[in-house]
Write an enzyme that holds these catalytic residues in place. Structure first.
Site, mmCIF file in Angstrom:
data_model
loop_
_atom_site.group_PDB
_atom_site.id
_atom_site.type_symbol
_atom_site.label_atom_id
_atom_site.label_comp_id
_atom_site.label_asym_id
_atom_site.label_seq_id
_atom_site.Cartn_x
_atom_site.Cartn_y
_atom_site.Cartn_z
ATOM 1 N N ALA A 256 99.827 57.588 -2.054
ATOM 2 C CA ALA A 256 98.602 56.519 -2.087
ATOM 3 C C ALA A 256 98.801 55.302 -1.090
ATOM 4 O O ALA A 256 98.041 54.349 -1.494
ATOM 5 C CB ALA A 256 98.496 56.327 -3.481
ATOM 6 N N ALA A 257 99.569 55.111 -0.108
ATOM 7 C CA ALA A 257 99.757 54.180 0.709
ATOM 8 C C ALA A 257 98.308 53.952 1.689
ATOM 9 O O ALA A 257 97.825 52.787 1.693
ATOM 10 C CB ALA A 257 100.866 54.306 1.549
ATOM 11 N N GLY A 258 97.895 55.073 2.191
ATOM 12 C CA GLY A 258 96.717 55.136 2.407
ATOM 13 C C GLY A 258 95.410 54.564 1.642
ATOM 14 O O GLY A 258 94.350 54.105 2.302
ATOM 15 N N ASP A 259 95.387 55.056 0.593
ATOM 16 C CA ASP A 259 94.381 54.850 -0.433
ATOM 17 C C ASP A 259 94.413 53.346 -0.827
ATOM 18 O O ASP A 259 93.481 52.503 -1.025
ATOM 19 C CB ASP A 259 94.603 55.472 -1.763
ATOM 20 C CG ASP A 259 94.249 57.000 -1.563
ATOM 21 O OD1 ASP A 259 93.800 57.532 -0.550
ATOM 22 O OD2 ASP A 259 94.920 57.738 -2.499
#
Length: 315
Positions: A256-259
């Site tokens: 979830a780093a991209g989220d």
């Protein structure tokens, strides 16, 4: 929970329950191994982005579907705790809430298997009806874990109503994106693998990121962000460009780093930041998130991000 008239950001996408399994190494075919730990948390790319935006202070509504089950209730409760409006989340009586199985190895790299469940039955009409109730909407955020026709119709709706459209193109569909969709996008934010899958250009450094971004610009996208993990983030509006270095911090879990990046980026845009300032802020938010386990559990608050920025810029 903000009222519909106050909503500035709508996230249209998936809601899942995440089962994150921590391993020393991934099993090969036919091998059975013991996991070190498991985390069960609410997730889904759509819900994660709404959660991240709400946690940072964005005025957000989530639009999508869950099943008529306990997982759906847990996911909605988690979003409400971050002041995300959940009135756009429908309940599917026939399909269960989506599930994601996340495998995390000792190098903090993840692989994800998604069982869509209720996400697969999201309808175009119910999305547009929910959007019609948001009279002050500024940005629509989308991903690709719901039917592609729902995504493309929502992007067209945003174009028709002068609302900015942001797409995190994951997972990339085998057939790619419809050609007509690109020119309606204000922002696209692929990671290096997604950029390669869509453009055919392998992204390994700034120059290859620039070439991949040029592919999207030529298709008609107004602003492009290419996330390159440890290589940083490349961003361009077609006239200017920046390469923001990756944050130097121990990596525990990249889930979830991209989220986190997406939620932070769109929140800062809605609050008046320039494109490039929003990219820089989102890079800090994403960098801070990889130092923690889990998806939504790893997402920082605005106060934490501001302190993190202050410490890094001071150093």
């Amino acid at each position: 929970m903000p009222e519909a008239k106050h909503i500035k950001i709508a996230v249209v996408g998936s809601l899942n329950m995440d089962y994150s399994v921590m391993l020393d190494k991934r099993p090969v075919a036919g091998e059975t191994i013991l996991a070190n730990d498991v985390l069960i948390t609410s997730g889904g790319k759509g819900a994660n982005q709404a959660y991240a935006a709400g946690r940072i202070g964005g005025s957000v509504q989530m639009i999508g579907r869950v099943g008529d089950d306990i997982n759906g209730e847990i996911i909605k409760k988690a979003l409400k705790e971050q002041s995300v409006n959940t009135e756009g989340i429908g309940t599917d009586k026939e399909n269960t809430t989506g599930i994601a199985i996340i495998v995390l190895d000792s190098q903090a790299q993840n692989s994800i298997i998604v069982c869509p469940g209720a996400n697969r039955s999201v309808k175009e009409d119910e999305i547009l009806e929910a959007l019609d109730r948001l009279e002050n909407l500024k940005i629509v955020m989308l991903q690709l874990e719901i039917p592609i026709e729902c995504v493309t119709r929502t992007i067209a709706y945003a174009k028709e109503h002068n609302i900015a459209a942001f797409l995190d193109p994951a997972p990339v569909p085998p057939q790619g994106l419809p050609e007509s969709t690109y020119e309606m996008l204000d922002y696209i934010s692929p990671n290096a693998i997604e950029a390669e899958m869509l453009s055919g250009i392998k992204v390994t450094d700034e120059e290859s990121a620039r070439k991949a971004a040029d592919f999207f610009l030529k298709k008609g996208v107004k602003n492009v962000i290419v996330k390159m993990g440890g290589q940083g983030v490349y961003a361009t509006d077609g006239e200017r460009e920046i390469l923001v270095p990756a944050i130097e911090i121990p990596v525990v879990d990249t889930t979830a780093a991209g989220d986190t990046f997406a939620g932070a980026f769109c929140t800062r845009l809605e609050k008046g930041d320039s494109f490039f300032d929003a990219v820089r802020y989102a890079n800090y938010a994403s960098g801070l998130s990889v130092n923690r386990k889990g998806a939504q559990k790893s997402m920082p608050s605005a106060k934490e991000i501001e302190e993190f920025i202050r410490l890094n810029e001071k150093g």
